[in-house]
Structures are given as C-alpha cells and as structure tokens.
Design an enzyme around this catalytic site. Structure first.
Site, PDB file in Angstrom:
ATOM      1  N   ASP A 121       0.621  -1.117   0.093  1.00 43.30           N
ATOM      2  CA  ASP A 121       0.022  -0.282  -0.217  1.00 43.30           C
ATOM      3  C   ASP A 121       0.723   1.229  -0.007  1.00 43.30           C
ATOM      4  O   ASP A 121       0.476   1.636   0.398  1.00 43.30           O
ATOM      5  CB  ASP A 121      -1.187  -0.053   1.168  1.00 43.30           C
ATOM      6  CG  ASP A 121      -0.271   0.246   2.333  1.00 43.30           C
ATOM      7  OD1 ASP A 121       1.356   0.042   2.531  1.00 43.30           O
ATOM      8  OD2 ASP A 121      -0.543  -0.530   3.706  1.00 43.30           O
ATOM      9  N   GLU A 122       1.937   1.187  -0.377  1.00 48.93           N
ATOM     10  CA  GLU A 122       2.730   2.176  -0.829  1.00 48.93           C
ATOM     11  C   GLU A 122       2.855   2.593  -2.508  1.00 48.93           C
ATOM     12  O   GLU A 122       3.074   2.116  -2.885  1.00 48.93           O
ATOM     13  CB  GLU A 122       4.147   1.836  -0.048  1.00 48.93           C
ATOM     14  CG  GLU A 122       5.274   3.072  -0.129  1.00 48.93           C
ATOM     15  CD  GLU A 122       6.462   2.814   0.576  1.00 48.93           C
ATOM     16  OE1 GLU A 122       7.837   3.891   0.819  1.00 48.93           O
ATOM     17  OE2 GLU A 122       6.899   1.732   1.151  1.00 48.93           O
TER      18      GLU A 122
END
Length: 233
Positions: A121-122
């Site tokens: 989720d980066e």
C-alpha cells in the site's frame, strides 16, 4: 498462359506471401517486446509505474523540469487503515482502493508526472509545480500537500454505494538535478516516517535539499513544513 508465365506468377505469389509473413511476424514480435517492456515497468494491478519504472522515468522528468526552471516534488504515500479494509471487506475491496488511489495519483501527477505503486500500500509521486523560485516552490508545496491529502483520502465507493475509508501518510521533498532520485526518495521517506511518528495521518515536507548538499550549497536551513489530520477510521 505459358509454363514460364505460370512459374513467374507462382514465384511472385510465394515471395509476397513470404514478405507478408515476415511483416506479420515482425509486428507480432514488436508488440510482444512492447508488452514485455510495459509489464517490466508497470504494476499489474493498478497500471501505475512500479519501482523499476519510476527509477527509469523520474530522472528525465527532473532534468526537464530543471531546464525549464520548474520545481519538482517527490512524494511518498503510505495508506493508513488499509489492512483493516482487507480484513473487513476482503481483498477485492482492498484492490479497489489500491486501483482508485493509483488513479487519483495519476490525476494529480498530470500527463507529464509519474504515479507509481512501490509495493503493498505504498505509492510514489513525482510531478512539477508552477513556481520558479525556491521560496515560492516551498510555499506552493506547503499548500499543495493538504490539497493532495484531501483528494487521496476521500472515501472510496464500494458495492451498493458503501464508502470505504482511506487514510494516508505523505512525506515529500523538492528535488533538484544535483542528486540522484534515490536521495530524494530517502528524504521523502524520512519525512513520511516523521509524520507517522506523530501518530496522525499527516502531510509533511522534508527539507528541500539533503543535509550534506545543503551544507555545501546553502547558508540557511529550510524548516520542515507539516500539517496534521485526524486518523481515518
């Protein structure tokens, strides 16, 4: 028609067929190479650049902005509460959030900018700003970070119109051409961790130039800019 004439027509037909087959094979190979290059530089889920694509494309963007005397922002985005969405609504909902965030980042980046998913989720964002002078660029960045934070954390619509909360921690820095992309990603990463340490969903700007470069080129320091937001549910 004479035998010689029939032979000439047959030879011409075979040659044309061979040429057509070659051209078809060449087009197929070119398409396969193009697809392979795209797959090597883009995230399969979201369609955004991946880390390799970001590393390849960002230096040219930074160099072009430098020639045009436009500031460049390098930002890292870490989603907040993403695991809770996966656990509660399933991985399809999580994938929907990732795809939506990537699309929002692409819209923020614009046609000349770069939106990338680095993994999990980066995300990363490299784009240009309108100001020409460093002081103007820093003021622009201070106002821009809350703006993009608001866009990224707008709830995502899911099945039956149910909203999915999206939180984000953002770290950013202004980049110049005298350092490689890795230096600016490191600076943005430090800013993001500083924001995370505040235990809020925060947009934070790191010093414009890494300390070693700043000591060499600038007499006065640049203060860190930070704007805090309540953590998303």
């Amino acid at each position: 028609m004479t035998p010689l004439g029939r032979h000439s027509i047959t030879a011409a037909a075979l040659a044309l067929a061979a040429t057509g087959g070659y051209l078809t094979a060449r087009r197929t190979l070119t398409a396969q190479i193009t697809a392979a290059r795209h797959d090597a530089t883009h995230d399969s889920l979201t369609g955004a650049y991946n880390r390799a694509g970001l590393t390849a494309a960002a230096p040219d963007l930074i160099a072009a902005a430098g020639r045009a005397r436009r500031p460049v922002v390098v930002a890292l985005v870490d989603l907040v509460g993403f695991k809770a969405v996966n656990d509660r609504h399933g991985h399809d909902a999580g994938d929907h959030i990732l795809t939506t965030v990537a699309g929002r980042l692409a819209g923020i980046a614009g046609p000349a900018g770069i939106a990338a998913r680095l993994g999990g989720d980066e995300f990363a964002l490299v784009t240009t700003g309108p100001a020409a002078r460093l002081a103007d660029a820093e003021r622009w960045l201070a106002g821009w970070l809350p703006h993009i934070h608001g866009r990224l954390t707008t709830p995502v619509t899911w099945h039956h119109g149910d909203p999915l909360a999206v939180g984000a921690t953002i770290g950013a820095t202004l980049a110049t051409t005298d350092q490689p992309l890795s230096a600016w990603l490191t600076a943005a990463d430090r800013a993001m961790y500083a924001a995370r340490d505040q235990r809020t969903t925060t947009a934070t700007a790191a010093p414009t130039i890494p300390p070693a470069v700043r000591r060499r080129e600038m007499a006065r320091p640049t203060s860190r800019l930070a704007t805090a937001y309540p953590r998303a549910a």
